[in-house]
Write a protein that holds these residues in place. Structure first.
Motif, mmCIF file in Angstrom:
data_model
loop_
_atom_site.group_PDB
_atom_site.id
_atom_site.type_symbol
_atom_site.label_atom_id
_atom_site.label_comp_id
_atom_site.label_asym_id
_atom_site.label_seq_id
_atom_site.Cartn_x
_atom_site.Cartn_y
_atom_site.Cartn_z
ATOM 1 N N ALA A 1 0.913 -1.221 -0.016
ATOM 2 C CA ALA A 1 0.072 0.140 0.051
ATOM 3 C C ALA A 1 0.788 1.157 0.012
ATOM 4 O O ALA A 1 1.984 1.352 0.644
ATOM 5 C CB ALA A 1 -0.685 -0.147 1.222
ATOM 6 N N TYR A 2 0.266 2.367 -0.845
ATOM 7 C CA TYR A 2 1.202 3.476 -0.639
ATOM 8 C C TYR A 2 0.173 4.780 -0.031
ATOM 9 O O TYR A 2 -0.924 4.748 -0.574
ATOM 10 C CB TYR A 2 1.549 3.772 -1.983
ATOM 11 C CG TYR A 2 1.984 5.394 -2.362
ATOM 12 C CD1 TYR A 2 3.339 5.528 -1.906
ATOM 13 C CD2 TYR A 2 1.119 6.195 -2.802
ATOM 14 C CE1 TYR A 2 3.702 7.130 -2.174
ATOM 15 C CE2 TYR A 2 1.449 7.553 -3.065
ATOM 16 C CZ TYR A 2 3.050 8.042 -2.571
ATOM 17 O OH TYR A 2 3.158 9.092 -2.975
ATOM 18 N N ILE A 3 0.849 5.679 0.884
ATOM 19 C CA ILE A 3 -0.172 6.580 1.203
ATOM 20 C C ILE A 3 0.805 7.829 0.983
ATOM 21 O O ILE A 3 1.876 8.078 1.340
ATOM 22 C CB ILE A 3 -0.280 6.514 2.920
ATOM 23 C CG1 ILE A 3 -0.850 5.253 3.186
ATOM 24 C CG2 ILE A 3 -0.823 7.671 3.490
ATOM 25 C CD1 ILE A 3 -0.865 5.182 4.888
ATOM 26 N N ALA A 14 2.306 0.120 -6.326
ATOM 27 C CA ALA A 14 1.517 -0.232 -5.067
ATOM 28 C C ALA A 14 0.102 -0.926 -5.530
ATOM 29 O O ALA A 14 -0.228 -0.437 -6.665
ATOM 30 C CB ALA A 14 1.146 0.909 -4.278
ATOM 31 N N ARG A 15 -0.231 -1.926 -4.904
ATOM 32 C CA ARG A 15 -1.659 -2.495 -5.245
ATOM 33 C C ARG A 15 -2.627 -1.712 -4.691
ATOM 34 O O ARG A 15 -3.760 -1.549 -5.346
ATOM 35 C CB ARG A 15 -1.572 -3.792 -4.412
ATOM 36 C CG ARG A 15 -2.958 -4.603 -4.596
ATOM 37 C CD ARG A 15 -2.719 -6.110 -4.087
ATOM 38 N NE ARG A 15 -1.713 -6.627 -4.874
ATOM 39 C CZ ARG A 15 -1.926 -7.993 -5.078
ATOM 40 N NH1 ARG A 15 -2.942 -8.704 -4.800
ATOM 41 N NH2 ARG A 15 -0.954 -8.493 -5.836
ATOM 42 N N TYR A 16 -2.454 -0.785 -3.402
ATOM 43 C CA TYR A 16 -3.659 0.053 -3.029
ATOM 44 C C TYR A 16 -2.769 1.426 -2.779
ATOM 45 O O TYR A 16 -1.907 1.467 -2.153
ATOM 46 C CB TYR A 16 -3.903 -0.286 -1.609
ATOM 47 C CG TYR A 16 -4.673 -2.114 -1.659
ATOM 48 C CD1 TYR A 16 -5.964 -1.912 -2.167
ATOM 49 C CD2 TYR A 16 -3.894 -3.099 -1.433
ATOM 50 C CE1 TYR A 16 -6.127 -3.519 -2.330
ATOM 51 C CE2 TYR A 16 -4.391 -4.312 -1.338
ATOM 52 C CZ TYR A 16 -5.722 -4.481 -1.998
ATOM 53 O OH TYR A 16 -5.884 -5.525 -2.036
ATOM 54 N N VAL A 17 -3.574 2.339 -3.070
ATOM 55 C CA VAL A 17 -3.199 3.663 -3.148
ATOM 56 C C VAL A 17 -4.242 4.528 -2.406
ATOM 57 O O VAL A 17 -5.369 4.392 -2.460
ATOM 58 C CB VAL A 17 -2.852 4.426 -4.353
ATOM 59 C CG1 VAL A 17 -2.625 5.835 -4.246
ATOM 60 C CG2 VAL A 17 -1.998 3.724 -5.284
ATOM 61 N N LEU A 18 -3.530 4.989 -1.181
ATOM 62 C CA LEU A 18 -4.535 5.982 -0.258
ATOM 63 C C LEU A 18 -4.172 7.340 -0.539
ATOM 64 O O LEU A 18 -3.022 7.730 -0.233
ATOM 65 C CB LEU A 18 -4.382 5.354 1.217
ATOM 66 C CG LEU A 18 -4.800 3.866 1.578
ATOM 67 C CD1 LEU A 18 -4.401 3.735 2.889
ATOM 68 C CD2 LEU A 18 -6.164 3.695 1.056
ATOM 69 N N PRO A 19 -5.234 7.902 -0.743
ATOM 70 C CA PRO A 19 -4.914 9.434 -1.264
ATOM 71 C C PRO A 19 -4.659 10.436 0.202
ATOM 72 O O PRO A 19 -5.675 11.056 0.705
ATOM 73 C CB PRO A 19 -5.962 9.842 -1.977
ATOM 74 C CG PRO A 19 -7.234 8.990 -1.345
ATOM 75 C CD PRO A 19 -6.632 7.793 -1.135
ATOM 76 N N ALA A 20 -3.460 10.510 0.533
ATOM 77 C CA ALA A 20 -3.240 11.416 1.688
ATOM 78 C C ALA A 20 -3.192 12.995 1.363
ATOM 79 O O ALA A 20 -2.874 13.087 -0.105
ATOM 80 C CB ALA A 20 -1.847 11.192 2.235
#
Length: 108
Positions: A1-3, A14-20
């Protein structure tokens, strides 16, 4: 995951990207190359669905059936200071306006 606040080489893998939210859109801290922890205060509102990084981590914990107990950035930093020896004894208050140097003996 990437933040994070933007796309880069890391986020592309990244498989999951969280929009910080960008740093100017959240209360947060960062540690510079010299080991000085500095506090940033929100100057603008986050864009779109972006949220402060601490809020994303708390939301992830909640969706997995738990909670870290974070309701604001200072609580997340306090948790970091309790868990990472280099930040021991630090708080938003002690970091203040001029920053505070992390312990280089603890691995920073």
């Amino acid at each position: 995951a990437y933040i994070g606040a933007g796309r880069n080489a890391t986020s592309e893998w990244a498989r999951y990207v969280l929009p910080a939210a960008a740093s100017v859109a959240q209360d947060c801290t960062y540690t510079n190359g010299a080991g000085r922890v500095q506090r940033l205060r929100r100057a603008v509102h986050p864009v779109g669905d972006a949220r402060p990084a601490w809020s994303l981590v708390e939301g992830l914990a909640t969706s997995l059936g738990g909670s870290l107990g974070f309701e604001r950035a200072a609580q997340a930093f306090s948790s970091l200071a309790s868990a990472v020896p280099a930040f021991a004894g630090m708080s938003y208050s002690t970091v203040g306006l001029s920053g505070q140097v992390a312990s280089t003996d603890a691995g920073i």
